[in-house]
Design a protein around this motif. Structure first.
Motif, PDB file in Angstrom:
ATOM      1  N   ASP A  41       0.698  -1.176   0.357  1.00  0.00           N
ATOM      2  CA  ASP A  41      -0.019   0.424  -0.137  1.00  0.00           C
ATOM      3  C   ASP A  41       0.744   1.264   0.411  1.00  0.00           C
ATOM      4  O   ASP A  41       0.501   2.160  -0.745  1.00  0.00           O
ATOM      5  CB  ASP A  41      -0.708   0.111   0.999  1.00  0.00           C
ATOM      6  N   VAL A  42       1.797   1.706   0.769  1.00  0.00           N
ATOM      7  CA  VAL A  42       2.995   2.601   1.075  1.00  0.00           C
ATOM      8  C   VAL A  42       3.406   2.610  -0.422  1.00  0.00           C
ATOM      9  O   VAL A  42       3.820   3.742  -1.717  1.00  0.00           O
ATOM     10  CB  VAL A  42       4.076   2.282   2.169  1.00  0.00           C
ATOM     11  N   ARG A  53      -2.179  -2.680  -7.693  1.00  0.00           N
ATOM     12  CA  ARG A  53      -3.769  -2.385  -7.570  1.00  0.00           C
ATOM     13  C   ARG A  53      -4.375  -3.109  -8.588  1.00  0.00           C
ATOM     14  O   ARG A  53      -5.442  -3.547  -8.323  1.00  0.00           O
ATOM     15  CB  ARG A  53      -3.891  -1.233  -6.623  1.00  0.00           C
ATOM     16  N   ALA A  54      -4.324  -2.049  -9.367  1.00  0.00           N
ATOM     17  CA  ALA A  54      -5.292  -1.290 -10.627  1.00  0.00           C
ATOM     18  C   ALA A  54      -4.544  -2.394 -11.738  1.00  0.00           C
ATOM     19  O   ALA A  54      -4.671  -1.732 -12.602  1.00  0.00           O
ATOM     20  CB  ALA A  54      -5.937  -0.396 -11.044  1.00  0.00           C
ATOM     21  N   ARG A  60      -1.259  -8.940 -15.093  1.00  0.00           N
ATOM     22  CA  ARG A  60      -2.225 -10.279 -14.045  1.00  0.00           C
ATOM     23  C   ARG A  60      -1.398 -11.810 -14.656  1.00  0.00           C
ATOM     24  O   ARG A  60      -1.050 -12.648 -13.936  1.00  0.00           O
ATOM     25  CB  ARG A  60      -3.599 -10.738 -13.886  1.00  0.00           C
ATOM     26  N   ALA A  61      -1.524 -11.711 -15.895  1.00  0.00           N
ATOM     27  CA  ALA A  61      -1.042 -13.212 -17.163  1.00  0.00           C
ATOM     28  C   ALA A  61       0.486 -12.882 -16.789  1.00  0.00           C
ATOM     29  O   ALA A  61       1.355 -14.270 -16.166  1.00  0.00           O
ATOM     30  CB  ALA A  61      -1.485 -12.812 -18.216  1.00  0.00           C
ATOM     31  N   VAL A 113       1.075   4.779 -19.625  1.00  0.00           N
ATOM     32  CA  VAL A 113      -0.398   5.302 -18.845  1.00  0.00           C
ATOM     33  C   VAL A 113      -0.230   6.262 -18.276  1.00  0.00           C
ATOM     34  O   VAL A 113       0.682   6.952 -18.206  1.00  0.00           O
ATOM     35  CB  VAL A 113      -0.461   3.569 -18.219  1.00  0.00           C
ATOM     36  N   PRO A 114      -1.484   6.769 -18.436  1.00  0.00           N
ATOM     37  CA  PRO A 114      -1.588   7.964 -17.774  1.00  0.00           C
ATOM     38  C   PRO A 114      -2.208   8.637 -15.971  1.00  0.00           C
ATOM     39  O   PRO A 114      -2.482   9.521 -15.701  1.00  0.00           O
ATOM     40  CB  PRO A 114      -3.832   8.488 -18.513  1.00  0.00           C
ATOM     41  N   THR A 115      -2.123   7.450 -15.977  1.00  0.00           N
ATOM     42  CA  THR A 115      -2.568   7.125 -13.974  1.00  0.00           C
ATOM     43  C   THR A 115      -1.425   7.912 -13.323  1.00  0.00           C
ATOM     44  O   THR A 115      -1.358   7.848 -12.002  1.00  0.00           O
ATOM     45  CB  THR A 115      -3.270   5.617 -13.526  1.00  0.00           C
TER      46      THR A 115
END
Length: 162
Positions: A41-42, A53-54, A60-61, A113-115
């Motif tokens: 989390d940190v 997390r997302a 995931r693969a 990635v935009p995040t």
């Protein structure tokens, strides 16, 4: 000697990382100790890592491949390098190729990635992920050279016998 030490340290460190950090991407959080959840989390809060997390489907693969293919290999490789067993060489080449090629889409995605809020965050994440490209590539390259040299020696002996 130095190469063997690097391999042993790499695989020894990678086992807890795989089990306590990377596995959180695909397995229920209830399976992990509190300290591992806290660290993840940190890490996400500070780095904005989009994969922990997302995680998109391709991540995931890759994590499933890490758990089902690489984790057993890490254990076997630790044993083989500790015992100086030469048969591990070709498997290290396979590991090096597999792992380094999985990092290409990861590094590409980090920069697209935009995040991720800033390029500074992208540089930090690149620095975190880059060893997972470079070390397996190094391990695989060294062992490929050794396999090649061994095969050349065998071919030379066969020619001398003929």
């Amino acid at each position: 000697m130095v190469f063997r030490s690097i391999a042993i340290v790499w695989y020894a460190l990678h086992i807890p990382i795989t089990l306590l950090v990377d596995a959180q991407i695909v397995l229920p959080r209830t399976l992990f100790p509190t300290f591992a959840l806290y660290l993840a989390d940190v890490y996400v809060q500070r780095t904005f890592d989009p994969f922990v997390r997302a995680a998109p489907a391709f991540i995931r693969a890759l994590v499933w491949c890490e758990l089902l293919l690489q984790l057993p290999f890490f254990i076997v490789a630790l044993y083989a390098y500790a015992k100086k067993l030469e048969w591990i060489r070709i498997w290290t080449v396979v590991y090096g190729v597999h792992t380094s090629t999985t990092l290409a889409p990861i590094l590409f995605e980090l920069w697209n990635v935009p995040t991720i809020p800033t390029d500074q965050h992208r540089l930090v994440l690149t620095g975190i992920y880059l060893p997972y490209l470079l070390v397996p590539l190094f391990l695989g390259s060294v062992e490929l050279r050794r396999v090649h040299n061994t095969l050349q020696s065998i071919a030379l002996l066969d020619r001398k016998r003929a």
